[in-house]
Design a protein around this motif. Structure first.
Motif, PDB file in Angstrom:
ATOM      1  N   TYR A   1      -2.001   0.358  -4.849  1.00 26.94           N
ATOM      2  CA  TYR A   1      -1.034  -0.556  -4.111  1.00 26.94           C
ATOM      3  C   TYR A   1       0.084  -0.635  -5.427  1.00 26.94           C
ATOM      4  O   TYR A   1      -0.428  -0.673  -6.580  1.00 26.94           O
ATOM      5  CB  TYR A   1      -1.856  -1.562  -3.970  1.00 26.94           C
ATOM      6  CG  TYR A   1      -2.720  -1.613  -2.802  1.00 26.94           C
ATOM      7  CD1 TYR A   1      -2.449  -1.944  -1.440  1.00 26.94           C
ATOM      8  CD2 TYR A   1      -4.195  -1.209  -3.188  1.00 26.94           C
ATOM      9  CE1 TYR A   1      -3.416  -1.881  -0.438  1.00 26.94           C
ATOM     10  CE2 TYR A   1      -4.852  -0.907  -2.117  1.00 26.94           C
ATOM     11  CZ  TYR A   1      -4.673  -1.578  -0.746  1.00 26.94           C
ATOM     12  OH  TYR A   1      -5.475  -1.401   0.270  1.00 26.94           O
TER      13      TYR A   1
ATOM     14  N   ALA B   1      -5.819  -6.867  -2.539  1.00 29.10           N
ATOM     15  CA  ALA B   1      -5.646  -5.642  -2.543  1.00 29.10           C
ATOM     16  C   ALA B   1      -7.117  -5.213  -2.028  1.00 29.10           C
ATOM     17  O   ALA B   1      -7.251  -4.348  -1.097  1.00 29.10           O
ATOM     18  CB  ALA B   1      -5.426  -4.815  -3.898  1.00 29.10           C
TER      19      ALA B   1
ATOM     20  N   ARG C   1       0.945  -1.262  -0.152  1.00 26.53           N
ATOM     21  CA  ARG C   1       0.057   0.085  -0.197  1.00 26.53           C
ATOM     22  C   ARG C   1       0.643   1.276   0.124  1.00 26.53           C
ATOM     23  O   ARG C   1       1.723   1.541   1.123  1.00 26.53           O
ATOM     24  CB  ARG C   1      -0.835   0.040   1.284  1.00 26.53           C
ATOM     25  CG  ARG C   1      -2.163   1.108   1.319  1.00 26.53           C
ATOM     26  CD  ARG C   1      -2.568   1.440   2.656  1.00 26.53           C
ATOM     27  NE  ARG C   1      -3.218   0.314   3.074  1.00 26.53           N
ATOM     28  CZ  ARG C   1      -3.698   0.309   4.264  1.00 26.53           C
ATOM     29  NH1 ARG C   1      -3.690   1.398   5.033  1.00 26.53           N
ATOM     30  NH2 ARG C   1      -4.159  -1.026   4.902  1.00 26.53           N
TER      31      ARG C   1
ATOM     32  N   ASP D   1      -7.658  -5.744   1.555  1.00 31.46           N
ATOM     33  CA  ASP D   1      -6.930  -4.764   2.613  1.00 31.46           C
ATOM     34  C   ASP D   1      -7.784  -3.576   2.543  1.00 31.46           C
ATOM     35  O   ASP D   1      -7.855  -2.626   3.529  1.00 31.46           O
ATOM     36  CB  ASP D   1      -5.527  -4.577   2.031  1.00 31.46           C
ATOM     37  CG  ASP D   1      -4.858  -3.313   2.912  1.00 31.46           C
ATOM     38  OD1 ASP D   1      -4.464  -3.823   3.835  1.00 31.46           O
ATOM     39  OD2 ASP D   1      -4.665  -2.326   2.415  1.00 31.46           O
ATOM     40  N   THR D   2      -8.613  -3.226   1.414  1.00 34.04           N
ATOM     41  CA  THR D   2      -9.268  -2.060   1.249  1.00 34.04           C
ATOM     42  C   THR D   2     -10.390  -2.010   2.091  1.00 34.04           C
ATOM     43  O   THR D   2     -11.273  -1.172   2.772  1.00 34.04           O
ATOM     44  CB  THR D   2      -9.614  -1.950  -0.164  1.00 34.04           C
ATOM     45  OG1 THR D   2      -8.439  -1.401  -0.784  1.00 34.04           O
ATOM     46  CG2 THR D   2     -10.608  -0.550  -0.436  1.00 34.04           C
TER      47      THR D   2
END
Length: 274
Positions: A21, A47, A15, A50-51
């Motif tokens: 990313y 990704a 990130r 993580d978001t």
């Protein structure tokens, strides 16, 4: 969680700022020269995990716009909606051409939830595929000679194909659009929801068993993750019922070692005729 598995390392994203990313697409997950679509889906899936506030992909739909190449890439994510049980986001992966122009390779819309919170009731008519025991199936290492321009991805997978769907490799395709195999990661890493995104797109194309050759690029792929898989190799069954106008569909089911249907998918792919 990023572990010691090659799959974990090669799908890791960094990130740089919220929603942005960087990733280095590994040449180890290529088919001839293009990066495998399931591997790309796992990268974008990581990704989005993580978001978004929920950990697991429930449904992921990807449109493959241009062929991705090994090397640096940028993933941009956006939260579309956040709810109590599901959150939805979108993600795109970009690379640069020789003139420095940014090119979008793949765009994804996905909903995430928590598979651990789902109820245990199952009501289904689906049954696991009848695949011979793993020791009676065949993988790339069993071929008499390497396939020209062979896939680097094969070295990273435990892939053992059902002999009934291997006629294409012997020059005698059955004409049926079927492909079945045992699937795992070569380094022994157990499957999880992210690796299921790879599993649905890791087998040879059903077009081979129909009697066609060459690259079969994915146009669109939708994956439904239904359960967190138990340890052990997976069974993957893929069928094609309709090839028309140079396009075919592939319907995949992924079953775990406890006979649970853990993922399903459908993709539209383009074939080269003649």
């Amino acid at each position: 969680m990023i572990g010691d598995s090659e799959f974990d390392r090669d799908t890791a994203v960094t990130r740089r700022e919220p929603g942005v990313y960087t990733v280095d697409l590994s040449a180890g997950w290529t088919i001839i020269n293009a990066v495998n679509g399931g591997y790309l889906l796992a990268v974008l899936g990581r990704a989005l995990a993580d978001t978004l506030p929920h950990p697991d992909p429930f449904t992921v739909t990807a449109h493959y716009l241009t062929a991705s190449q090994p090397g640096p890439a940028v993933v941009r994510t956006e939260t579309v909606r956040t709810g109590r049980t599901l959150s939805t986001g979108q993600a795109s992966l970009f690379q640069y051409d020789d003139e420095g122009n940014e090119i979008e390779r793949i765009r994804v819309l996905a909903s995430y939830g928590d598979l651990a919170t789902l109820p245990d009731d199952v009501r289904t008519t689906a049954t696991p595929p009848a695949i011979p025991p793993l020791e009676r199936c065949y993988g790339p290492d069993d071929a008499p000679a390497p396939v020209p321009g062979s896939s680097a991805i094969a070295d990273r997978l435990l892939l053992k194909l059902d002999p009934d769907t291997l006629g294409w490799a012997l020059g005698a395709p059955s004409g049926r659009g079927e492909m079945r195999a045992w699937f795992g990661l070569a380094d022994g890493r157990d499957a999880d929801p992210l690796s299921l995104l790879l599993a649905v797109d890791a087998l040879p194309p059903t077009a081979f068993e129909i009697g066609l050759k060459g690259w079969v690029p994915t146009v669109e792929l939708t994956v439904h993750v239904r359960h967190r898989p138990a340890p052990g190799p997976l069974r993957v069954a893929i069928t094609t019922r309709n090839l028309a106008g140079g396009f075919l569909e592939e319907d995949a089911e992924v079953w775990d070692s406890e006979d649970r249907l853990v993922a399903q998918s459908r993709q539209l792919a383009r074939v080269r005729l003649g």
